[in-house]
Every structure is written in C-alpha cells, then in structure tokens.
Design an enzyme around this catalytic site. Structure first.
Site, PDB file in Angstrom:
ATOM      1  N   SER A 235      50.529  45.527  56.011  1.00 18.38           N
ATOM      2  CA  SER A 235      49.332  45.266  56.804  1.00 18.38           C
ATOM      3  C   SER A 235      49.537  44.084  57.740  1.00 18.38           C
ATOM      4  CB  SER A 235      48.152  44.917  55.908  1.00 18.38           C
ATOM      5  OG  SER A 235      47.910  45.930  54.999  1.00 18.38           O
TER       6      SER A 235
ATOM      7  N   HIS B 141      50.998  52.626  58.795  1.00 22.03           N
ATOM      8  CA  HIS B 141      49.955  51.849  58.115  1.00 22.03           C
ATOM      9  C   HIS B 141      48.776  52.743  57.733  1.00 22.03           C
ATOM     10  CE1 HIS B 141      46.803  48.431  58.235  1.00 22.03           C
ATOM     11  NE2 HIS B 141      47.389  48.446  57.068  1.00 22.03           N
TER      12      HIS B 141
ATOM     13  N   GLU C 285      47.938  54.110  61.350  1.00 25.87           N
ATOM     14  CA  GLU C 285      48.514  53.462  62.532  1.00 25.87           C
ATOM     15  C   GLU C 285      50.030  53.641  62.460  1.00 25.87           C
ATOM     16  OE1 GLU C 285      45.441  49.718  63.298  1.00 25.87           O
ATOM     17  OE2 GLU C 285      47.085  49.436  61.901  1.00 25.87           O
TER      18      GLU C 285
ATOM     19  N   ASN D  98      43.078  45.777  62.237  1.00 23.88           N
ATOM     20  CA  ASN D  98      42.826  44.469  61.626  1.00 23.88           C
ATOM     21  C   ASN D  98      42.765  43.366  62.671  1.00 23.88           C
ATOM     22  OD1 ASN D  98      42.528  45.396  59.060  1.00 23.88           O
ATOM     23  ND2 ASN D  98      44.673  45.104  58.486  1.00 23.88           N
TER      24      ASN D  98
HETATM   25  N1  LIG Z   1      45.590  47.604  49.314  1.00 19.43           N
HETATM   26  C1  LIG Z   1      45.232  47.800  50.558  1.00 19.43           C
HETATM   27  O1  LIG Z   1      44.044  47.842  50.884  1.00 19.43           O
HETATM   28  C2  LIG Z   1      46.280  48.017  51.602  1.00 19.43           C
HETATM   29  C3  LIG Z   1      45.939  48.681  52.789  1.00 19.43           C
HETATM   30  C4  LIG Z   1      46.926  48.924  53.740  1.00 19.43           C
HETATM   31  C5  LIG Z   1      48.205  48.488  53.516  1.00 19.43           C
HETATM   32  N2  LIG Z   1      48.512  47.809  52.356  1.00 19.43           N
HETATM   33  C6  LIG Z   1      49.910  47.413  52.156  1.00 19.43           C
HETATM   34  O2  LIG Z   1      50.530  48.338  51.279  1.00 19.43           O
HETATM   35  C7  LIG Z   1      51.507  47.702  50.474  1.00 19.43           C
HETATM   36  C8  LIG Z   1      51.206  47.953  49.018  1.00 19.43           C
HETATM   37  O3  LIG Z   1      49.920  47.497  48.712  1.00 19.43           O
HETATM   38  P1  LIG Z   1      49.157  47.899  47.374  1.00 19.43           P
HETATM   39  O4  LIG Z   1      47.796  47.373  47.506  1.00 19.43           O
HETATM   40  O5  LIG Z   1      49.388  49.328  47.070  1.00 19.43           O
HETATM   41  O6  LIG Z   1      49.966  47.016  46.306  1.00 19.43           O
HETATM   42  P2  LIG Z   1      49.987  47.134  44.714  1.00 19.43           P
HETATM   43  O7  LIG Z   1      50.170  45.767  44.213  1.00 19.43           O
HETATM   44  O8  LIG Z   1      48.853  47.945  44.220  1.00 19.43           O
HETATM   45  O9  LIG Z   1      51.315  47.971  44.422  1.00 19.43           O
HETATM   46  C9  LIG Z   1      52.603  47.540  44.704  1.00 19.43           C
HETATM   47  C10 LIG Z   1      53.570  48.294  43.764  1.00 19.43           C
HETATM   48  O10 LIG Z   1      54.883  48.056  44.225  1.00 19.43           O
HETATM   49  C11 LIG Z   1      55.721  47.871  43.088  1.00 19.43           C
HETATM   50  N3  LIG Z   1      56.907  47.110  43.512  1.00 19.43           N
HETATM   51  C12 LIG Z   1      56.977  45.807  43.856  1.00 19.43           C
HETATM   52  N4  LIG Z   1      58.230  45.509  44.263  1.00 19.43           N
HETATM   53  C13 LIG Z   1      58.968  46.649  44.160  1.00 19.43           C
HETATM   54  C14 LIG Z   1      60.310  46.993  44.450  1.00 19.43           C
HETATM   55  N5  LIG Z   1      61.171  46.090  44.943  1.00 19.43           N
HETATM   56  N6  LIG Z   1      60.722  48.260  44.244  1.00 19.43           N
HETATM   57  C15 LIG Z   1      59.858  49.183  43.759  1.00 19.43           C
HETATM   58  N7  LIG Z   1      58.573  48.905  43.471  1.00 19.43           N
HETATM   59  C16 LIG Z   1      58.123  47.668  43.683  1.00 19.43           C
HETATM   60  C17 LIG Z   1      54.856  47.154  42.089  1.00 19.43           C
HETATM   61  O11 LIG Z   1      55.337  47.337  40.765  1.00 19.43           O
HETATM   62  C18 LIG Z   1      53.493  47.815  42.322  1.00 19.43           C
HETATM   63  O12 LIG Z   1      53.323  48.936  41.477  1.00 19.43           O
HETATM   64  C19 LIG Z   1      51.489  46.238  50.900  1.00 19.43           C
HETATM   65  O13 LIG Z   1      52.475  46.054  51.871  1.00 19.43           O
HETATM   66  C20 LIG Z   1      50.098  46.069  51.494  1.00 19.43           C
HETATM   67  O14 LIG Z   1      50.037  45.053  52.462  1.00 19.43           O
HETATM   68  C21 LIG Z   1      47.588  47.599  51.407  1.00 19.43           C
END
Ligand SMILES: NC(=O)c1ccc[n+]([C@@H]2O[C@H](COP(=O)([O-])OP(=O)(O)OC[C@H]3O[C@@H](n4cnc5c(N)ncnc54)[C@H](O)[C@@H]3O)[C@@H](O)[C@H]2O)c1
Length: 623
Positions: free
Chosen positions: A333, A354, A366, A404
């Site tokens: 993000s 995204h 996006e 954003n």
């Molecule tokens: N949550 C949101 O609202 C949202 C929206 C858009 C984008 N994002 C982006 O999406 C991405 C993930 O966000 P999320 O909210 O799903 O996070 P999350 O914390 O729910 O999940 C992340 C997962 O990645 C795993 N992980 C971490 N490092 C790892 C690695 N090296 N190899 C394999 N697995 C690994 C973790 O164990 C975890 O299960 C981030 O970059 C975030 O900025 C999040």
C-alpha cells in the site's frame, strides 16, 4: 389495436427500453441462452422507465414485485422471469422462433390474447388499505436505501403508486410526469457518466499502444496468506485461475486456506455459487510453506508484511525460481514500486497490483507502473484483474498511488478539525450527508488507527508541503485504541459495525485542542472535500493516471465516493471551477492544501472543467 396476437422472443440481455417494448406485446417467451436477462435498470442511471415500464410491469406482476425490481434497477435471469410471470415460457434458444410461432398460432386460435390485452389496460384494483400499506412499506424501504441522495427510485415508486389504480392510459401519464424532471438532471447526468466510465474501464487495455499483447495467465502464486493474500487467492480460484498460496508460517497458511474455503462457502450460502462450483474453485487452490513450487507460475502476487527489506529479500529468492517471462507484483500500500524494482533483475516485469480490503467485496485493483515496468506487463495484469472480476485502473508509481494519496488529505483534515474542536460524530455526519458511505472518523476506526497512522506518515512525509501535522492518532494508538479490531478507537465497539460515543475520548481529544470552536457543517464539508480535490487535480496534472475518469472511478470504487456526485472531479465541474476557487479562497490561510493547482486556475480562466463536457457554473451549488 392489432387484429392478431403478438409475441416478443427474447434471447440475450433485454434491458430498459427493450424490456419496455416487450411489455407492450401480448406474450414474451425467452430463450435459454445464459446471457438472457430481463430488467428495467433505469434507476441506476438516475432515470425511471419512461415507455410504460412502471405501469405495464406493475399490471403484469403486481405493484410490490414490480416496485422492488424497478426501484433497485434489478435484472432477472430467465428462471426467475418465468417464476414472476414476466415471460410465458423459457425454451432452448435454438427453438425460440419455432416456439414463438407455435404460441402465436395457439393464441390466435384460442383468442386468449384478447383477455390478456383487456386486463393489461385495467387498474390493478388494490383496496385503499392495501394501497396504504403496500406503498408505506415500499417507501420506507426505498428511502432507507437511497438516503435521500438518489431521487429516481422514489420517483419510480411514486409513478407506480399514482398509476396502478388507474386505467393504463392514465397510469402512463403519471409515469411521464414522474419521468420528465429526472431527464438531464445533474444526478442522472453524473450516474450516466459513471456508467460510461465503467464501460470504458472494462474495455481499457491499460496501455496506449494498441499493438501491445498481454500474456495469457494460466496460474498465479500468492505469497503471504494473511487478510489480503487469502482474499487475492480466493478471487483467482473463484474465477477459474489456479492459485498457489504460500506463507512462511504454518498457522498463517492454515488460516489463509481456511479463509478461502469460508468465503466460498459464504457464496454458496447466499446463492451466488453452487456447491459443485465452490468445490471446483477450492480444488484450484494449492498451498505451500516454501516458495520453491513457484516455478510454473505466470504471475506472482506478493502480499507479505508491509516491510520493504522483507519484501526485497523475498523477491531475490523468488525471481530466480520463476519461469521466463513471469511477472512479479506487490500488493504493497505504501512502498515505492520503482524503488523496489531496483532490487529485482527484471524491473520491466515488476509492478504493483494493489487490491483493496476486503478483496471479496472490493472491485478496484490499482495496477501500479514503476518507472521501468513494460507495457506488456501492465496489459497482462490489467487483463488478469478483469478476468478475476475486478476493475483495474493503471496508476503511475507515487506515494499512496491513486486512492490513498487522495484519501489521506481528507482523513488528515478530519484530524485537524478534531484539534479545532469538531466532534467525531459531527465530522462523520458532514461526510455522510455529502453522500459518503461512512465518515472519516469511522473509516479510520475501520482501517485501523495503527495502519492509518503508518500510511499517513508515508504520505504526509512525501507531500510535507501541504500535509498538516496532528498527533491524535499517535496518542490513541499508544493507548491501544486501534479501532474496530481492538473494540475501541475514536468510537467504542461492542461488536464490529456502528461505534458508540465514548466519554473517555473527550479527555483524550481535549489535550490536542487548539483554540477550540464550533465548526459548522458547511465548513466541515468544504474542508473535508476541498483538500481531496486539490490533490486529485495534482494527481491528474502529474499524469499519475491518464484521464479524469480514472481518478473519479478510483474514488468511487476504492472509498465509496458517492456515484451520484460522479466523483470528486466531476463534482468540482458541477459546482463550477470559479465557484470552487472562491470556496478555496476562504480557507487559503490554512495552508497550501487549500490552494488551487495551476490546472484548476487555468481551467477556471478558460471557462472549462476537468471533463470536456463539464457543465459550467452548475446547478448543484450546495456542496
Ligand atoms: N490489510 C489491508 O487493508 C491492506 C490493503 C491493501 C494492501 N495491503 C498490503 O498487503 C500486504 C499484506 O497485508 P495483510 O493485511 O494481508 O497482512 P497480514 O499481516 O494479514 O498477512 C501477512 C502474511 O504474510 C506472511 N509472511 C510474512 N513474511 C513472509 C515471508 N517472507 N514469506 C511468506 N510469508 C510471509 C505472514 O505470516 C502473514 O500470514 C501488505 O503489503 C499490506 O500493505 C493491505
């Protein structure tokens, strides 16, 4: 009247005027083609059926069902159309003509059509009590749904209520009366514009060069099985794209796979999927604790924690495993795609993809172009996003990307106004009265104050010249009030959903007050949306997106910006840029976020708007 019976044979999408025309026939018969659908979606573009649809459908299936269909602009597939009695029968498409002829012959011989015609012209015949009850209930339902912002569904309901107990001819007059004021109204024009922008995005290949070919994507890999990764994998398998879901943590992987299964089950429960379809979708999901199995993936979407070092390290491991030509993307993000691309070997095949949370419900994706991202990569990702039922918008890399970047000035201004003494509830009311699905304070609670604080920092640092600094979020986060997920943020939550006011918050806010005062609704509205607008103009003039429609659709799909306003840029066009500039002048002293951009000044001087078809000095002067 014609001296013979008539049959409308329907095979394919039959919408609006087509349906109205068919309602003028004695019978309708539908082909079994999977695309066959019937409905009167006019209210979705701010109009009502104007060729008799509100009256004829009412006489055919009854006022309640007709009102429900017309007010929601809902279309029905053939089994339902038959059940409702909209069509006489459903037959295999290749026999449609033959069956229609047979029906004609039968009607001619039996004379049945005469009775149908006679009945169609009569009043529906509701008693006064039935009338009062039926329309009171429908009125309440439609009003609750439209929130006073969309006049068309209520106009349709009025036409039905006024006309149903009259002879058809008078009913048709009632329809025309209700129809005319809507034609060419600002709201209808805006909704029509949104309709065309949606269509454009559906056709947009994402790149200017028409000769660029997108690659077929057979299967994808998703790394990180958290909220986003599970959602993304789920969206792929549901639409027939096999997905390998990877997480480094066994419990995380298990949770992710369970989340996909649960969302498929949810779709079965609401009738959006059959059990065999859901089972087939789940069979397309595979999972792994290591990245080694990625060697046959055409596209990999990384969705691990928001940590640049961790992401870049992962790309180093993954890139060497991928087959030639494969595309690597990040769901980040806040991290620069161009900067991360510097650490991969093939930056032309690296991009941002995204998705929005919850992926299941949010249509927007996006597709972020880094400096070196190739056209073929962009067009492949655009095609993939469409294939899995999303609406992609191509965005050049910049802090916050499109949505954003424009959302944060709005969220930030709500914090500034809290410091000046505005109440959270007051700010949320101003935003919802404008048409937003929820206000900025409630949205912050939903997103999570920690996430908002972190992402806000990235964006505020990047655009420090116009970002106001506040410390409310830091305080709440330090107090463990992270929003809905912890049961308290600005509001408290006994369960997720609508928050309750919390007396303890007042003391926390008080510490941040700077000369608190009463802030009126108009000022709140101006100050929430004007910084959003100036940022949107910057995004457009910097070429972050290609068209004003990209900005507006991004906001409509990404944050629920009210479609009846047509998006922030179209809203400005409606208000008229000279009026917008005059409004900005009032707040200029607050900082450069209230200064019109060069683009806005120029367009205002030239008497133009962001869109070529802008109506000048519009009729929707209230903000
Ligand atoms: N949550 C949101 O609202 C949202 C929206 C858009 C984008 N994002 C982006 O999406 C991405 C993930 O966000 P999320 O909210 O799903 O996070 P999350 O914390 O729910 O999940 C992340 C997962 O990645 C795993 N992980 C971490 N490092 C790892 C690695 N090296 N190899 C394999 N697995 C690994 C973790 O164990 C975890 O299960 C981030 O970059 C975030 O900025 C999040």
């Amino acid at each position: 009247a014609l001296p013979f019976p008539t049959v409308a044979a329907i095979d394919g999408a039959c919408m609006g005027g087509g349906t109205e025309l068919s309602l003028g026939f004695d019978y309708r018969i539908a082909g079994s083609h999977p695309k066959t659908e019937i409905g009167l979606p006019e209210t979705k573009i701010g109009l009502i059926p104007g060729w008799g649809g509100t009256q004829r459908l009412t006489r055919l299936i009854g006022p309640s069902l007709a009102a429900e269909m017309i007010c929601a602009g809902e279309t029905v597939k053939v089994p339902r159309a038959r059940q409702l009695g909209i069509v006489f029968d459903v037959v295999p498409s290749d026999q449609l003509l033959e069956e229609s002829r047979r029906l004609l012959q039968w009607a001619n011989q039996s004379g049945d059509y005469r009775e149908i015609r006679r009945r169609k012209k009569l009043p529906v015949g509701l008693t006064e009590e039935q009338m009062t009850f039926t329309f009171a209930v429908l009125h309440a339902q439609v009003s609750a749904k439209t929130g006073g912002h969309y006049p068309a569904p209520l106009a349709a309901l009025n036409a039905i209520a006024k006309g149903c107990n009259l002879p058809l001819e008078d009913g048709l007059k009632a329809e025309t009366e209700a129809f005319l004021p809507l034609v060419g109204s600002t709201i209808s024009r805006n909704l029509i514009a949104v309709f065309f922008m949606t269509q454009r995005l559906q056709k947009d290949p994402g790149v200017a060069d028409a000769s660029v070919k997108s690659r077929d994507v057979g299967q994808v890999g998703v790394i990180g099985a958290g909220i986003m990764g599970a959602g993304i994998a789920g969206a792929n398998v549901r639409r027939g794209v096999p997905a390998l879901l990877i997480d480094a943590v066994p419990a995380g992987l298990e949770k992710g796979v369970a989340a996909v299964a649960k969302s498929l089950q949810g779709r079965v429960e609401i009738g959006r999927m059959t059990i065999p379809e859901a089972t087939a979708a789940l069979a397309r999901l595979s999972s792994s604790l290591t990245v080694n199995a990625l060697s046959d993936r055409d596209v990999v979407i990384e969705a691990i924690v928001e940590n640049e070092a961790a992401k870049v390290k992962l790309y180093g491991e993954v890139e060497k495993l991928l087959p030639p030509g494969a595309i690597l993307t990040s769901n980040t993000s806040t991290i620069s795609i161009t900067r991360m691309a510097k650490s991969v070997k093939a930056p032309e095949r690296f991009a941002g993809m995204h998705f929005f949370n919850p992926v299941d419900r949010m249509q927007l994706v996006e597709v972020i172009r880094g400096e070196k991202t190739a056209d073929a990569t962009v067009s492949t990702l655009v095609a993939l996003a469409k294939h899995i039922g999303k609406t992609p918008i191509v965005v050049r890399d910049c802090p916050g990307f499109l949505v954003n970047r424009i959302l944060f000035p709005y969220l930030n201004e709500s914090l500034v106004m809290l410091e000046e003494g505005a109440s959270p509830r007051g700010l949320d009311k101003a935003a919802t009265a404008f048409g937003m699905p929820m206000g900025p304070v409630a949205l912050n609670d939903l997103v999570g104050l920690d996430t908002s604080l972190y992402a806000g920092r990235v964006i505020n640092t990047a655009f420090a010249d116009r970002a106001a600094n506040t410390h409310i979020l830091e305080d709440l986060v330090a107090a463990g009030r992270l929003g809905q997920k912890t049961g308290a943020g600005f509001y408290t939550y006994a369960k997720p959903g609508r928050g309750a006011d919390d007396p303890a918050l007042a003391a926390m806010l008080k510490k941040h007050h700077k000369d608190p005062r009463e802030i009126g609704m108009e000022e709140m509205t101006d100050r929430l949306f004007l910084p959003m607008l100036t940022e949107a103009s910057r995004v457009l003039s910097e070429g972050i997106v290609r068209e004003p429609g990209d900005v507006d659709m991004g906001l409509i799909l990404g944050i629920g910006f009210p479609p009846f306003r047509g998006g922030i840029l179209r809203w400005a066009d409606t208000v008229g840029l000279p009026n917008v500039l005059a409004k900005l002048k009032r707040y200029e002293h607050l900082g450069s976020r209230f200064q019109p951009t060069e683009q806005m000044r120029r367009l205002a001087t030239e008497g133009k708007g962001f869109y070529p078809d802008a109506q000048r000095g519009g009729d929707l002067l209230e903000v």
